[in-house]
Design a protein around this motif. Structure first.
Motif, PDB file in Angstrom:
ATOM      1  N   LEU A  96     -37.423 -26.624   4.888  1.00 23.09           N
ATOM      2  CA  LEU A  96     -37.331 -26.267   3.482  1.00 23.09           C
ATOM      3  C   LEU A  96     -38.574 -26.683   2.717  1.00 23.09           C
ATOM      4  O   LEU A  96     -38.918 -26.075   1.697  1.00 23.09           O
ATOM      5  CB  LEU A  96     -36.088 -26.912   2.866  1.00 23.09           C
ATOM      6  CG  LEU A  96     -35.709 -26.512   1.445  1.00 23.09           C
ATOM      7  CD1 LEU A  96     -35.468 -25.004   1.367  1.00 23.09           C
ATOM      8  CD2 LEU A  96     -34.486 -27.266   0.985  1.00 23.09           C
ATOM      9  N   ALA A  97     -39.274 -27.705   3.219  1.00 20.53           N
ATOM     10  CA  ALA A  97     -40.484 -28.161   2.544  1.00 20.53           C
ATOM     11  C   ALA A  97     -41.549 -27.074   2.461  1.00 20.53           C
ATOM     12  O   ALA A  97     -42.422 -27.109   1.602  1.00 20.53           O
ATOM     13  CB  ALA A  97     -41.058 -29.385   3.262  1.00 20.53           C
ATOM     14  N   TYR A  98     -41.504 -26.080   3.364  1.00 15.89           N
ATOM     15  CA  TYR A  98     -42.450 -24.963   3.265  1.00 15.89           C
ATOM     16  C   TYR A  98     -42.282 -24.232   1.935  1.00 15.89           C
ATOM     17  O   TYR A  98     -43.231 -23.735   1.359  1.00 15.89           O
ATOM     18  CB  TYR A  98     -42.170 -23.909   4.328  1.00 15.89           C
ATOM     19  CG  TYR A  98     -42.417 -24.247   5.764  1.00 15.89           C
ATOM     20  CD1 TYR A  98     -42.182 -23.285   6.721  1.00 15.89           C
ATOM     21  CD2 TYR A  98     -42.870 -25.477   6.172  1.00 15.89           C
ATOM     22  CE1 TYR A  98     -42.385 -23.544   8.055  1.00 15.89           C
ATOM     23  CE2 TYR A  98     -43.081 -25.749   7.495  1.00 15.89           C
ATOM     24  CZ  TYR A  98     -42.831 -24.795   8.446  1.00 15.89           C
ATOM     25  OH  TYR A  98     -43.022 -25.043   9.766  1.00 15.89           O
ATOM     26  N   PHE A  99     -41.029 -24.122   1.517  1.00 16.19           N
ATOM     27  CA  PHE A  99     -40.701 -23.123   0.513  1.00 16.19           C
ATOM     28  C   PHE A  99     -40.531 -23.671  -0.895  1.00 16.19           C
ATOM     29  O   PHE A  99     -40.602 -22.921  -1.858  1.00 16.19           O
ATOM     30  CB  PHE A  99     -39.407 -22.397   0.915  1.00 16.19           C
ATOM     31  CG  PHE A  99     -39.474 -21.814   2.286  1.00 16.19           C
ATOM     32  CD1 PHE A  99     -40.236 -20.688   2.532  1.00 16.19           C
ATOM     33  CD2 PHE A  99     -38.805 -22.389   3.346  1.00 16.19           C
ATOM     34  CE1 PHE A  99     -40.324 -20.153   3.798  1.00 16.19           C
ATOM     35  CE2 PHE A  99     -38.885 -21.853   4.622  1.00 16.19           C
ATOM     36  CZ  PHE A  99     -39.652 -20.736   4.844  1.00 16.19           C
ATOM     37  N   LEU A 100     -40.259 -24.966  -1.025  1.00 10.73           N
ATOM     38  CA  LEU A 100     -40.091 -25.533  -2.353  1.00 10.73           C
ATOM     39  C   LEU A 100     -41.370 -26.245  -2.743  1.00 10.73           C
ATOM     40  O   LEU A 100     -41.647 -27.348  -2.279  1.00 10.73           O
ATOM     41  CB  LEU A 100     -38.903 -26.504  -2.367  1.00 10.73           C
ATOM     42  CG  LEU A 100     -37.542 -25.861  -2.110  1.00 10.73           C
ATOM     43  CD1 LEU A 100     -36.439 -26.900  -2.205  1.00 10.73           C
ATOM     44  CD2 LEU A 100     -37.281 -24.719  -3.067  1.00 10.73           C
ATOM     45  N   PRO A 101     -42.165 -25.617  -3.589  1.00 13.70           N
ATOM     46  CA  PRO A 101     -43.488 -26.163  -3.904  1.00 13.70           C
ATOM     47  C   PRO A 101     -43.388 -27.443  -4.715  1.00 13.70           C
ATOM     48  O   PRO A 101     -42.419 -27.699  -5.413  1.00 13.70           O
ATOM     49  CB  PRO A 101     -44.138 -25.035  -4.725  1.00 13.70           C
ATOM     50  CG  PRO A 101     -42.984 -24.293  -5.317  1.00 13.70           C
ATOM     51  CD  PRO A 101     -41.885 -24.370  -4.300  1.00 13.70           C
ATOM     52  N   ASP A 102     -44.426 -28.275  -4.603  1.00 13.99           N
ATOM     53  CA  ASP A 102     -44.496 -29.500  -5.394  1.00 13.99           C
ATOM     54  C   ASP A 102     -44.918 -29.161  -6.818  1.00 13.99           C
ATOM     55  O   ASP A 102     -45.869 -28.407  -7.038  1.00 13.99           O
ATOM     56  CB  ASP A 102     -45.533 -30.471  -4.800  1.00 13.99           C
ATOM     57  CG  ASP A 102     -45.088 -30.986  -3.444  1.00 13.99           C
ATOM     58  OD1 ASP A 102     -43.872 -31.079  -3.233  1.00 13.99           O
ATOM     59  OD2 ASP A 102     -45.968 -31.285  -2.622  1.00 13.99           O
ATOM     60  N   ALA A 125     -42.356 -23.580 -13.024  1.00 14.68           N
ATOM     61  CA  ALA A 125     -42.077 -24.374 -11.823  1.00 14.68           C
ATOM     62  C   ALA A 125     -40.662 -24.123 -11.332  1.00 14.68           C
ATOM     63  O   ALA A 125     -40.419 -24.006 -10.120  1.00 14.68           O
ATOM     64  CB  ALA A 125     -42.279 -25.860 -12.119  1.00 14.68           C
ATOM     65  N   LEU A 126     -39.710 -24.040 -12.247  1.00 14.75           N
ATOM     66  CA  LEU A 126     -38.334 -23.781 -11.850  1.00 14.75           C
ATOM     67  C   LEU A 126     -38.200 -22.386 -11.246  1.00 14.75           C
ATOM     68  O   LEU A 126     -37.487 -22.186 -10.257  1.00 14.75           O
ATOM     69  CB  LEU A 126     -37.399 -23.930 -13.053  1.00 14.75           C
ATOM     70  CG  LEU A 126     -35.905 -23.912 -12.738  1.00 14.75           C
ATOM     71  CD1 LEU A 126     -35.543 -25.043 -11.775  1.00 14.75           C
ATOM     72  CD2 LEU A 126     -35.083 -24.010 -14.022  1.00 14.75           C
ATOM     73  N   ALA A 127     -38.909 -21.408 -11.820  1.00 13.57           N
ATOM     74  CA  ALA A 127     -38.895 -20.057 -11.243  1.00 13.57           C
ATOM     75  C   ALA A 127     -39.487 -20.056  -9.842  1.00 13.57           C
ATOM     76  O   ALA A 127     -39.000 -19.349  -8.947  1.00 13.57           O
ATOM     77  CB  ALA A 127     -39.672 -19.099 -12.149  1.00 13.57           C
ATOM     78  N   ASP A 128     -40.527 -20.865  -9.607  1.00 10.17           N
ATOM     79  CA  ASP A 128     -41.113 -20.967  -8.269  1.00 10.17           C
ATOM     80  C   ASP A 128     -40.103 -21.531  -7.279  1.00 10.17           C
ATOM     81  O   ASP A 128     -40.047 -21.119  -6.120  1.00 10.17           O
ATOM     82  CB  ASP A 128     -42.352 -21.871  -8.300  1.00 10.17           C
ATOM     83  CG  ASP A 128     -43.570 -21.185  -8.881  1.00 10.17           C
ATOM     84  OD1 ASP A 128     -43.516 -19.945  -9.067  1.00 10.17           O
ATOM     85  OD2 ASP A 128     -44.562 -21.879  -9.168  1.00 10.17           O
ATOM     86  N   ARG A 129     -39.302 -22.494  -7.715  1.00 11.48           N
ATOM     87  CA  ARG A 129     -38.323 -23.086  -6.809  1.00 11.48           C
ATOM     88  C   ARG A 129     -37.213 -22.084  -6.485  1.00 11.48           C
ATOM     89  O   ARG A 129     -36.712 -22.056  -5.360  1.00 11.48           O
ATOM     90  CB  ARG A 129     -37.766 -24.374  -7.406  1.00 11.48           C
ATOM     91  CG  ARG A 129     -38.819 -25.464  -7.533  1.00 11.48           C
ATOM     92  CD  ARG A 129     -38.230 -26.763  -8.055  1.00 11.48           C
ATOM     93  NE  ARG A 129     -37.540 -27.500  -7.001  1.00 11.48           N
ATOM     94  CZ  ARG A 129     -38.142 -28.352  -6.172  1.00 11.48           C
ATOM     95  NH1 ARG A 129     -39.448 -28.541  -6.235  1.00 11.48           N
ATOM     96  NH2 ARG A 129     -37.436 -28.999  -5.265  1.00 11.48           N
ATOM     97  N   ALA A 130     -36.846 -21.262  -7.468  1.00  8.53           N
ATOM     98  CA  ALA A 130     -35.875 -20.207  -7.179  1.00  8.53           C
ATOM     99  C   ALA A 130     -36.428 -19.261  -6.125  1.00  8.53           C
ATOM    100  O   ALA A 130     -35.732 -18.875  -5.174  1.00  8.53           O
ATOM    101  CB  ALA A 130     -35.538 -19.440  -8.461  1.00  8.53           C
ATOM    102  N   HIS A 131     -37.700 -18.905  -6.273  1.00  7.80           N
ATOM    103  CA  HIS A 131     -38.318 -18.019  -5.291  1.00  7.80           C
ATOM    104  C   HIS A 131     -38.408 -18.706  -3.933  1.00  7.80           C
ATOM    105  O   HIS A 131     -38.205 -18.070  -2.891  1.00  7.80           O
ATOM    106  CB  HIS A 131     -39.706 -17.609  -5.768  1.00  7.80           C
ATOM    107  CG  HIS A 131     -40.361 -16.577  -4.905  1.00  7.80           C
ATOM    108  ND1 HIS A 131     -39.796 -15.343  -4.660  1.00  7.80           N
ATOM    109  CD2 HIS A 131     -41.533 -16.591  -4.215  1.00  7.80           C
ATOM    110  CE1 HIS A 131     -40.586 -14.636  -3.871  1.00  7.80           C
ATOM    111  NE2 HIS A 131     -41.632 -15.378  -3.573  1.00  7.80           N
TER     112      HIS A 131
END
Length: 412
Positions: A96-102, A125-131
């Motif tokens: 999952l670390a690939y996909f949830l950016p810092d 940032a929240l939109a990036d985590r949804a993606h």
């Protein structure tokens, strides 16, 4: 043999490329242009996406071509090489670390930041985590992804409630909560946790309505309708699928409207209404063909003419029309992305059933074997249910050697 880490990294690259709306050939051309060489071909891109090679020296160029931070790609590549924890299998958290950016937004306990003001960067940032969750769902089994997805949803709600923000930022945060809720609901449904899924979908509908995002409301309501149709609540599923289409309205983006119509078609099929189902399929294709002045929402990235063809074939199979279903499924599957293990297994299950209905039990058994092998590699409640349907379909043909071998091997 390609190990699981490299396969996942290849699937990740393939998804990034599709999100950038590039073919393999176009990405190769972009890399050659960025690097000033002509040494990358479409075939090399294909090898990367199959997990046969890791494109170490090309990571900086890939970062530019795909608009992805180089650190993110380097972290994913290091994980694929096994540099972080050795040769063992990756944990879901590592994958999952690939996909949830810092980002500077932390989706965890926010007691220390309660009351602080957040702005557009936090919303982005929240939109990036949804993606990121959307990407993760393609390559991480639902049983492993469910708990992280629900944590993301809880954290997003807490972020909205315990910070202050402008009206515009608030709407963006609410839309992202709706998107995370849809993904979490889908993952929960795939894991067989239908009550958790329904709760997530309803929470998401509330957030999307408050944000004024009617297209997202339609996606959430349609997702719940799809679950209802598939879990012996056919009348409720049909009512909700129609309501999702109506609430999104005639001005919804064409991809979204095509998706809602496809869900109505499926709900009609499960409710035993063949003619309305066929009409809804036709309307979905018409909607997809319409010119659209609106940009499709990010969550509709996977909706395509090929996916509509798959739903057509599923409806034909359910209605016992194999002469229509078999060639359509065979054509779609001949070019389907093999990195989408779960979806490929599901679509093969429909082909196996259609082949048996077409009085081709040998081919049905061959397809069933492929489907069941994939399902074992990527377990989900949906693939397990479909596997049982396929085996039950084959059972009357047990005297056929190919069928008997599959039944004896997989029936347990």
């Amino acid at each position: 043999m390609i190990n699981e880490r490299r396969r996942r990294f290849g699937a990740y690259l393939a998804r990034l490329r599709r999100d950038a709306r590039k073919s393999q050939r176009q990405l190769a051309e972009s890399l050659c242009r960025i690097s000033g060489t002509a040494s990358v071909t479409r075939h090399e891109i294909s090898r990367w996406e199959r997990g046969e090679r890791i494109p170490d020296v090309w990571l900086p160029a890939l970062s530019v071509a795909l608009s992805i931070p180089l650190r993110t790609l380097e972290r994913a590549a290091a994980h694929a090489r096994g540099e972080d924890i050795g040769a063992g299998a990756p944990s879901p958290a590592e994958a999952l670390a690939y996909f949830l950016p810092d980002h500077d937004v932390e989706l965890g306990p926010l007691a220390s930041t309660a009351g602080r003001r957040v702005g557009a960067s936090t919303a982005a940032a929240l939109a990036d985590r949804a993606h990121g969750l959307r990407l993760a769902d393609d390559v991480i089994a639902s049983g492993d992804l469910l708990a992280p997805a629900l944590r993301e949803l809880d954290g997003a709600v807490q972020l909205y409630r315990e910070t202050t923000h402008s009206e515009e930022t608030g709407r963006s945060l609410l839309s992202s909560i709706g998107e995370i809720a849809q993904i979490a609901g889908w993952i929960a449904s795939d894991a067989g946790e239908h009550n958790q899924a329904a709760h997530a979908y309803r929470l998401g509908v509330s957030a999307a309505r408050e944000a004024g995002d009617l297209s997202l409301v339609g996606n959430l309501a349609g997702s719940l309708a799809y679950q209802l149709s598939n879990t012996c609540h056919e009348d409720d599923g049909l009512s909700l699928a129609r309501a999702a289409l109506d609430e999104a309205g005639p001005d919804a983006p064409t991809k979204a409207r095509a998706l809602y119509l496809d869900r109505v078609a499926w709900a009609q099929t499960k409710a035993g209404n063949p003619q309305p189902a066929m009409r809804a399929l036709a309307e979905a294709h018409e909607a997809m063909a319409d010119e659209d002045s609106q940009e499709a929402p990010d969550w509709a990235y996977w909706v395509s003419p090929e996916e509509l063809d798959v739903m057509d074939a599923r409806v034909y199979t359910e209605l016992r029309r194999p002469l229509r279903a078999v060639p359509l499924l065979q054509e779609v599957l001949s070019r389907y992305d093999s990195t989408h293990t779960r979806e490929l297994a599901l679509y093969l299950s429909w082909l196996a059933v259609a082949l048996v209905d077409a009085n081709e039990p040998e081919e049905g058994a061959k397809t069933a074997r492929h489907m069941l092998d994939l399902a074992a590699d990527f377990p989900s409640d949906r693939t397990a249910r479909r596997g049982r349907v396929v085996l039950a379909k084959l059972e009357p043909y047990r005297d056929v050697p190919e069928v008997r071998e599959v039944l004896d091997t997989y029936a347990a």
